[in-house]
Design a protein around this motif. Sequence first.
Motif, mmCIF file in Angstrom:
data_model
loop_
_atom_site.group_PDB
_atom_site.id
_atom_site.type_symbol
_atom_site.label_atom_id
_atom_site.label_comp_id
_atom_site.label_asym_id
_atom_site.label_seq_id
_atom_site.Cartn_x
_atom_site.Cartn_y
_atom_site.Cartn_z
ATOM 1 N N HIS A 22 8.084 -1.622 1.010
ATOM 2 C CA HIS A 22 8.089 -2.237 -0.318
ATOM 3 C C HIS A 22 6.687 -2.145 -0.904
ATOM 4 O O HIS A 22 5.699 -2.068 -0.172
ATOM 5 N N ASP A 23 6.598 -2.168 -2.224
ATOM 6 C CA ASP A 23 5.292 -2.147 -2.882
ATOM 7 C C ASP A 23 4.601 -3.511 -2.773
ATOM 8 O O ASP A 23 3.382 -3.590 -2.792
ATOM 9 N N SER A 261 9.294 -4.521 -9.499
ATOM 10 C CA SER A 261 9.416 -3.771 -8.251
ATOM 11 C C SER A 261 10.878 -3.689 -7.816
ATOM 12 O O SER A 261 11.672 -4.581 -8.117
ATOM 13 N N GLN A 298 1.322 -4.254 -8.785
ATOM 14 C CA GLN A 298 2.056 -4.212 -10.052
ATOM 15 C C GLN A 298 1.602 -3.030 -10.900
ATOM 16 O O GLN A 298 2.417 -2.362 -11.539
ATOM 17 N N GLN A 301 3.261 0.067 -9.717
ATOM 18 C CA GLN A 301 4.653 0.127 -10.171
ATOM 19 C C GLN A 301 4.745 0.681 -11.582
ATOM 20 O O GLN A 301 5.549 1.559 -11.877
#
Length: 434
Positions: A22-23, A261, A298, A301
Motif C-alpha cells: 500500500h502507499d 489511495s 499523498q 498518489q
Amino acid sequence: MGEVSRGARALVVCPDIRGQQHDLDADSRLAEACGLALAIGIVVVDASVVPVRQVKPGTLFGSGQVENIATACEQHEAELVVIDGALSPIQQRNLEEALRRKVIDRTGLILEIFGERAATAEGRLQVELAHLDYQQSRLVRSWTHLERQRGGFGFLGGPGETQIEADRRMIRQRMGRLRKELEQVRKTRALHRERRGRAPWPVIALVGYTNAGKSTLFNRLTGESVMAEDLLFATLDPTMRAIRLPGVEKAILSDTVGFISDLPTQLVAAFRATLEEVTGADVIVHVRDMANAAAAAQKAQVLGVLRDLGIAEGEGGESAIPIVEAWNKIDLLAAAERDRMIESARQDENTVPISAVTGEGVGALLARIDALLTAGAKVHEFVLPAARGQKIAWLHAHGQVLEDDVVDGGDEPKRRVRVRLTPKELGRFASLDS
C-alpha cells in the motif's frame, strides 16, 4: 444506493494483509477510512487495525478475529461494520451472518459518499454506473426472492430464467445505456474544452488529495461558497469560476474531485472523465495538506494519477503542463516546522507555502500562477486606424501596453501600439474581427 443511514454507529476495521503493498501505512489507512465514514455521516465508535497473516476465502479474517470483531460490536453497540478493504460477495455475506450486522467494504462506502455528493448530471451517471458494476456481483447477497424462477412462455417453454438472472440482465442493459450517455457527456465536455481553448481564457486546475483544502482555496480566490468542509470527498464535480490576475484579465479556475489511495477499480474507470478536465488546463495547482503526516505518500498518489492522464512525468521530471505546489495548512504547523517548511519552499519557485483559511501566502501563489500564464508573452506592434478605438481599448485592457503613438496615416489618422501579449491573448485579439 442509500444502504447506509446517517448517524449509524460503526466499527471501522482496517485489515493489514501480510505481503500486500500500500502507499500508506496501516495507521494512515485506518485514519483515512474513519474520515470516509465521517464524510457520510457515520458515527465511528471504535477503529482498529487487524493483522491478517493468511486471507480466509470465506470471511477474510480468521475465526478468532471475527469473534473479536463481534465482541467489539456488542461492547460499542455498533450497528454497522466498515471493512477498509475489498470484500468478495461471499465474504461480505458470511461476515454479516457471523456478526449479525450490516457489513460494508471500502468500495461500497466510497460509492455511498459519491452517491450523496455527486451534483451534476455527469457525476450522477458516473456514480450509478459504478454502483451497478459493483452490485451485479452481489445480487446473491440478502435477497432470497431472487432464487425463484420465472415461468417460460407457452406450454413448451422451459423453466425460464431465475429472478437473479433477470435482474443481472436488466443491470447489464442499464449499464449499456449509461455508458452511451456518459460517452455523449464526454464528447460535450471535450467540445467545451476545445471552445475554451479558442476563447481563449487560460484555465487553472486545482488538484490534490481529498481534504487537502482545494475547495477552501477555491472559495478564497473566487469569493464563492462552494461546499468546503473538513470532510473527505467534499467536492465531486468540477466547479469552474472566473478570476482576475495582475497580468491576466480573466482566467478560469477549476476545482476538481479529490484523489485517494487504493481507489476501487470501478471508480477509477467511472470517474476518469471528471479528471480529464485537468488535461485542458494551462496551469495545475497541486494543493497539499502539509499538516498531514502522510503528505509525501499523498503527493505520490496525485502524481501517479497525473502521469496516467499523460500530464506529469516522474519525480523531478518535466510536466506537460506547469505544476505549482501550494503547501497548504501551514497555519496548523508548529512555529519551528513552519519556518523550516517556508525555507525549504524557497528552493523551488513553483512551491508556495499558503494557508487557504487565513489567506497567508495566497498573494504569492497568485503571482506565481500569473508569471507562468504570462511566461510566453511577446511584444507585438500593431498600426490601427484611430477609429478602431474598441480594438485599441482591448489591447490596453488585456495586454501590457509599452507604447501608444499617433502616426501619419495619410487621409486617416492611425495609432501605433506596442504591446506585450501571451499567445492566447494574441489569438483572442486576432479573433475580434471574425
